[in-house]
Design an enzyme around this catalytic site. Sequence first.
Site, PDB file in Angstrom:
ATOM      1  NE  ARG A  11      -3.798   0.144   2.216  1.00  0.00           N
ATOM      2  CZ  ARG A  11      -4.535   0.589   3.230  1.00  0.00           C
ATOM      3  NH1 ARG A  11      -4.522  -0.048   4.394  1.00  0.00           N
ATOM      4  NH2 ARG A  11      -5.293   1.662   3.084  1.00  0.00           N
ATOM      5  CB  CYS A  17      -2.170   3.780   9.299  1.00  0.00           C
ATOM      6  SG  CYS A  17      -3.600   4.299  10.281  1.00  0.00           S
TER       7      CYS A  17
END
Length: 278
Positions: free
Chosen positions: A178, A234
């Site tokens: 990611r 995050c």
Amino acid sequence: MKHIVSQTWLAERLNKEDVRIIDCRFHLNDPKRGLAEYIEDHILGAFYFDLEKDLSAPVSEHGGRHPLPSVEEVAEKLGAAGIDETVTVIAYDDQDGAMAARCWWLLRYLGHERVYVLDGNYTQWKEKGFPVTDKIPTVPPRSFHPRLQPSWLATVDDVRRAVREGSAVLIDSREWKRYAGIEEPIDCVAGHIPGAVHMFWKDGIMTGGYWKSQEQQAQRFASIRKDAPIIVYCGSGVTACPNVLALKEAGYTNVRLYAGSWSDWISYPDHPIAGGEK
């Protein structure tokens, strides 16, 4: 450890008036499952706090997928669970500490210093034979008085400044794929905030949801100066929280959470996006 307590420590204090336990179990792909598991059984005396209903606000244009909840509403819920400044709070989950760390961070941001994360997952607690129950606790309510600690929170403006001026070390806590922009299973844009370094949050956790030692955490972050200003993010401000806790364990003091995280960053169309190993 400064922010973590052992299961034995908690088992010896289950009936103390000045100890409250918060069950934070939550499954991002099945939002109702955590509450169902709590109703089935939980640590004796534990109250349930839902990641999306109690530890977050409803999603809006900005703020990410798990925006910070209303301070007044959280204070009311904490008070209803019998929590005030005299009470020690222990948060746990079954997700390697991610949800419990979000609860820990939120209480620290609200000015509550006597809050800890339980070492090890709920599954491990049960396997060790520590007390569980299906009984929902009732306690006399107390008044929780928030004292916001801005030094725990980074705003989107703080992150913009870090990107522009290098005013803080940006840490991306998501999985490598990611961060690198190779895949993005949740958000509509892939990549990372320019200049951010990659530190996967699960690298601070061992099998069973047990936290690595302070020395091991310090080794993880050895490339970052102890006095450096750090902003951790995050996808939505949840799995960054274990990294905030790990940094605190390792002796870093100037550590802030970008609560909106990647899902907030990409809600501004003019924000720069990076991919690869930058």
